[in-house]
Design a protein around this motif. Structure first.
Motif, PDB file in Angstrom:
ATOM      1  N   GLN A   1      55.371  38.326  19.576  1.00  0.00           N
ATOM      2  CA  GLN A   1      56.417  37.670  18.838  1.00  0.00           C
ATOM      3  C   GLN A   1      57.686  38.549  18.819  1.00  0.00           C
ATOM      4  OE1 GLN A   1      55.517  36.844  14.714  1.00  0.00           O
ATOM      5  NE2 GLN A   1      56.882  35.094  14.734  1.00  0.00           N
ATOM      6  N   ASP A   2      57.496  39.868  18.657  1.00  0.00           N
ATOM      7  CA  ASP A   2      58.644  40.773  18.662  1.00  0.00           C
ATOM      8  C   ASP A   2      59.382  40.720  19.996  1.00  0.00           C
ATOM      9  OD1 ASP A   2      60.209  42.962  17.374  1.00  0.00           O
ATOM     10  OD2 ASP A   2      59.421  44.101  19.082  1.00  0.00           O
ATOM     11  N   GLN A   8      65.334  36.642  22.814  1.00  0.00           N
ATOM     12  CA  GLN A   8      66.193  35.578  22.282  1.00  0.00           C
ATOM     13  C   GLN A   8      67.430  36.111  21.569  1.00  0.00           C
ATOM     14  OE1 GLN A   8      63.441  33.412  19.833  1.00  0.00           O
ATOM     15  NE2 GLN A   8      62.421  32.460  21.590  1.00  0.00           N
ATOM     16  N   SER A   9      67.452  37.395  21.258  1.00  0.00           N
ATOM     17  CA  SER A   9      68.564  37.976  20.499  1.00  0.00           C
ATOM     18  C   SER A   9      69.854  38.085  21.310  1.00  0.00           C
ATOM     19  CB  SER A   9      68.186  39.363  19.992  1.00  0.00           C
ATOM     20  OG  SER A   9      68.206  40.303  21.064  1.00  0.00           O
ATOM     21  N   GLY A  10      69.746  37.980  22.633  1.00  0.00           N
ATOM     22  CA  GLY A  10      70.923  38.106  23.474  1.00  0.00           C
ATOM     23  C   GLY A  10      71.198  39.526  23.926  1.00  0.00           C
ATOM     24  N   VAL A  11      70.393  40.481  23.486  1.00  0.00           N
ATOM     25  CA  VAL A  11      70.552  41.862  23.923  1.00  0.00           C
ATOM     26  C   VAL A  11      70.239  41.962  25.421  1.00  0.00           C
ATOM     27  CG1 VAL A  11      68.172  42.574  23.407  1.00  0.00           C
ATOM     28  CG2 VAL A  11      69.993  44.253  23.315  1.00  0.00           C
ATOM     29  N   ASN A  12      70.855  42.896  26.104  1.00  0.00           N
ATOM     30  CA  ASN A  12      70.589  43.103  27.519  1.00  0.00           C
ATOM     31  C   ASN A  12      69.169  43.670  27.695  1.00  0.00           C
ATOM     32  OD1 ASN A  12      70.852  43.651  30.321  1.00  0.00           O
ATOM     33  ND2 ASN A  12      71.385  45.757  29.829  1.00  0.00           N
TER      34      ASN A  12
END
Length: 170
Positions: A1-2, A8-12
């Motif tokens: 899940q993490d 999904q956070s948009g981080v690279n």
């Protein structure tokens, strides 16, 4: 899940500079498996100083599955033959790295490739000290300190999956 939340956070998710920029990045493992012999090919990884599945970092804008195809060619000069033509990873892990490049997090997607204990491929000696086929039982019975910290859990899941699929086959 993490891992899903992280993606999904948009981080690279791609490693931009070796060894740890950004400090958490995406890896594709490919596990060569001989289902009939219940065996897995592992590599003695020079930098990690552990026995691991093969694989590598996913490049910028590369799909994880395409990274498997590329890495199989680079590391063993083989064409990737996906077990059951799997499109998705079989297993997902997060690991704090150890060895010669410790301290960052590898998010690893584990893909299954078909292999044979009768074929031990030539390997990239700049990355690996050795390669060796291990049976599922050998992995489950060996001190886990020499392996990727998730390998025993992976092997138990794989063994269970193979037994279940064998029972459901005609």
């Amino acid at each position: 899940q993490d891992v899903c939340l992280w993606l999904q956070s948009g981080v690279n998710p791609f490693r931009l500079m070796k060894p740890d920029i950004p400090p958490k990045h995406l890896v594709s493992y490919f596990v060569l498996i001989d289902p009939g012999q219940r065996s897995i090919l592992l590599v003695d990884h020079i930098k990690a100083q552990l026995w691991l599945p093969s694989g590598g970092h996913v490049r910028f804008n590369e799909s994880p599955r395409d990274a498997v195809v590329r890495e199989a060619k680079e590391e063993f000069d083989i064409d990737a033959v996906f077990l059951r033509n799997n499109q998705k990873p079989f297993f997902v892990t997060q690991t704090q790295t150890v060895g010669l490049t410790p301290g960052h997090t590898d998010v690893s997607l584990w893909y299954l490739l078909r292999g044979s204990v009768h074929d031990t491929p030539q390997y990239n000696r700049s990355e690996f000290t050795d390669v060796e086929w291990y049976t599922f039982d050998e992995i489950l019975e060996t001190d886990p300190i020499i392996f990727d910290p998730h390998l025993k859990r992976f092997t138990a899941k794989l063994r269970s999956e193979l037994i279940t699929s064998a029972k459901s086959s005609p």
